[in-house]
Write a protein that holds these residues in place. Structure first.
Motif, PDB file in Angstrom:
ATOM      1  N   LEU A 146       1.235  -0.862  -0.101  1.00 41.63           N
ATOM      2  CA  LEU A 146       0.172  -0.123   0.048  1.00 41.63           C
ATOM      3  C   LEU A 146       0.768   1.221   0.086  1.00 41.63           C
ATOM      4  N   ASP A 147       0.398   1.852  -0.728  1.00 43.69           N
ATOM      5  CA  ASP A 147       1.385   3.108  -1.169  1.00 43.69           C
ATOM      6  C   ASP A 147       0.443   4.267  -0.822  1.00 43.69           C
ATOM      7  N   ALA A 148       0.781   5.555   0.228  1.00 45.86           N
ATOM      8  CA  ALA A 148      -0.446   6.262   0.280  1.00 45.86           C
ATOM      9  C   ALA A 148       0.186   7.893   0.178  1.00 45.86           C
ATOM     10  N   VAL A 149      -0.440   8.984   1.118  1.00 46.10           N
ATOM     11  CA  VAL A 149      -0.212  10.338   1.273  1.00 46.10           C
ATOM     12  C   VAL A 149      -1.100  10.888   1.929  1.00 46.10           C
ATOM     13  N   PHE A 164      -2.169  -2.226  -4.148  1.00 44.29           N
ATOM     14  CA  PHE A 164      -1.591  -3.632  -4.668  1.00 44.29           C
ATOM     15  C   PHE A 164      -1.828  -4.538  -3.936  1.00 44.29           C
ATOM     16  N   VAL A 165      -2.361  -5.463  -4.468  1.00 47.99           N
ATOM     17  CA  VAL A 165      -2.312  -7.023  -4.819  1.00 47.99           C
ATOM     18  C   VAL A 165      -2.553  -8.034  -5.007  1.00 47.99           C
ATOM     19  N   VAL A 174     -13.012  -9.280  -7.149  1.00 48.57           N
ATOM     20  CA  VAL A 174     -11.863  -7.941  -6.695  1.00 48.57           C
ATOM     21  C   VAL A 174     -13.329  -6.978  -5.945  1.00 48.57           C
ATOM     22  N   ARG A 175     -14.155  -6.765  -6.965  1.00 46.70           N
ATOM     23  CA  ARG A 175     -15.368  -5.984  -6.797  1.00 46.70           C
ATOM     24  C   ARG A 175     -16.453  -6.833  -5.543  1.00 46.70           C
ATOM     25  N   GLU A 176     -16.489  -7.512  -5.351  1.00 48.24           N
ATOM     26  CA  GLU A 176     -17.858  -8.175  -4.058  1.00 48.24           C
ATOM     27  C   GLU A 176     -16.362  -8.337  -3.113  1.00 48.24           C
ATOM     28  N   VAL A 177     -14.886  -8.792  -3.052  1.00 48.80           N
ATOM     29  CA  VAL A 177     -13.904  -7.823  -1.876  1.00 48.80           C
ATOM     30  C   VAL A 177     -14.253  -6.574  -2.018  1.00 48.80           C
ATOM     31  N   GLU A 178     -13.455  -5.512  -2.353  1.00 50.66           N
ATOM     32  CA  GLU A 178     -13.594  -4.321  -1.945  1.00 50.66           C
ATOM     33  C   GLU A 178     -15.450  -3.849  -1.622  1.00 50.66           C
ATOM     34  N   GLU A 189      -7.304   4.454  -5.206  1.00 52.29           N
ATOM     35  CA  GLU A 189      -7.069   3.213  -6.420  1.00 52.29           C
ATOM     36  C   GLU A 189      -6.505   1.603  -5.639  1.00 52.29           C
ATOM     37  N   SER A 190      -7.381   1.076  -6.499  1.00 52.06           N
ATOM     38  CA  SER A 190      -6.630  -0.969  -6.083  1.00 52.06           C
ATOM     39  C   SER A 190      -6.202  -1.548  -7.247  1.00 52.06           C
TER      40      SER A 190
END
Length: 183
Positions: free
Chosen positions: A102-105, A128-129, A154-158, A175-176
């Motif tokens: 994971l990248d975050a600001v 990023f997975v 992926v849609r279900e997980v999110e 974003e993912s």
């Protein structure tokens, strides 16, 4: 006075969490923190473990434990994996290794500088997975079908992940990027 009303409301809403998991309509939690300065020990009612927190030196901490903001990101990565395991179970998908980055600001104008204008929330978060699944094998090598099935996963997980939804609905630029790897 505001604290008293808020406190009474919060107290009424708290229920204890059973030590055994059940399929119920909610999971109540009680978390308590105790500390001094920037360090805190967090306990979860009826659980044998605790979490230590501190913060970065720029905020007056000793950097002796992960910061609350680091824990928020760790919650996002691990909640996706936990939710993914449940979604996979519900959809007959076998999973293997997860690799998550994971990248975050985090903007600091409000948090550190105390500016009146702005938002102390995350500016951007990108997940990023890479996860091993049996999806390609289960559709007998049909790449189009495998892609569609993985995108649905992926849609279900999110959709079902409470921490993903917390981030997305907070207004952060989220974003993912997910990659299906053979099991």
């Amino acid at each position: 006075m505001f604290r008293t009303s808020l406190s009474r409301t919060a107290t009424r809403a708290v229920r204890t969490l059973s030590t055994s998991a059940t399929k119920s309509s909610s999971i109540p939690l009680r978390i308590c923190g105790r500390g001094t300065g920037t360090q805190q020990t967090i306990t979860i009612k009826d659980k044998p473990y605790s979490i230590q927190t501190d913060t970065y030196p720029v905020l007056g901490g000793a950097d002796s434990a992960p910061s609350p903001v680091a824990y928020s990101l760790a919650s996002l990565t691990s909640c996706n994996q936990v939710t993914g395991a449940k979604v996979a179970e519900d959809h007959g998908i076998k999973l293997g290794q997860w690799n998550v980055r994971l990248d975050a600001v985090l903007p600091t104008d409000v948090l550190i500088k105390g500016k009146c204008e702005g938002n102390p929330n995350w500016e951007s978060v990108k997940l990023f997975v890479r996860v091993q699944t049996n999806i390609l094998e289960s559709v007998k090598g049909d790449n189009l079908e495998a892609d569609a099935r993985f995108r649905h996963f992926v849609r279900e997980v999110e959709r079902r992940c409470p921490i993903t939804q917390l981030f997305k609905r907070s207004g952060v630029q989220y974003e993912s990027e997910w990659l299906n790897e053979a099991l």
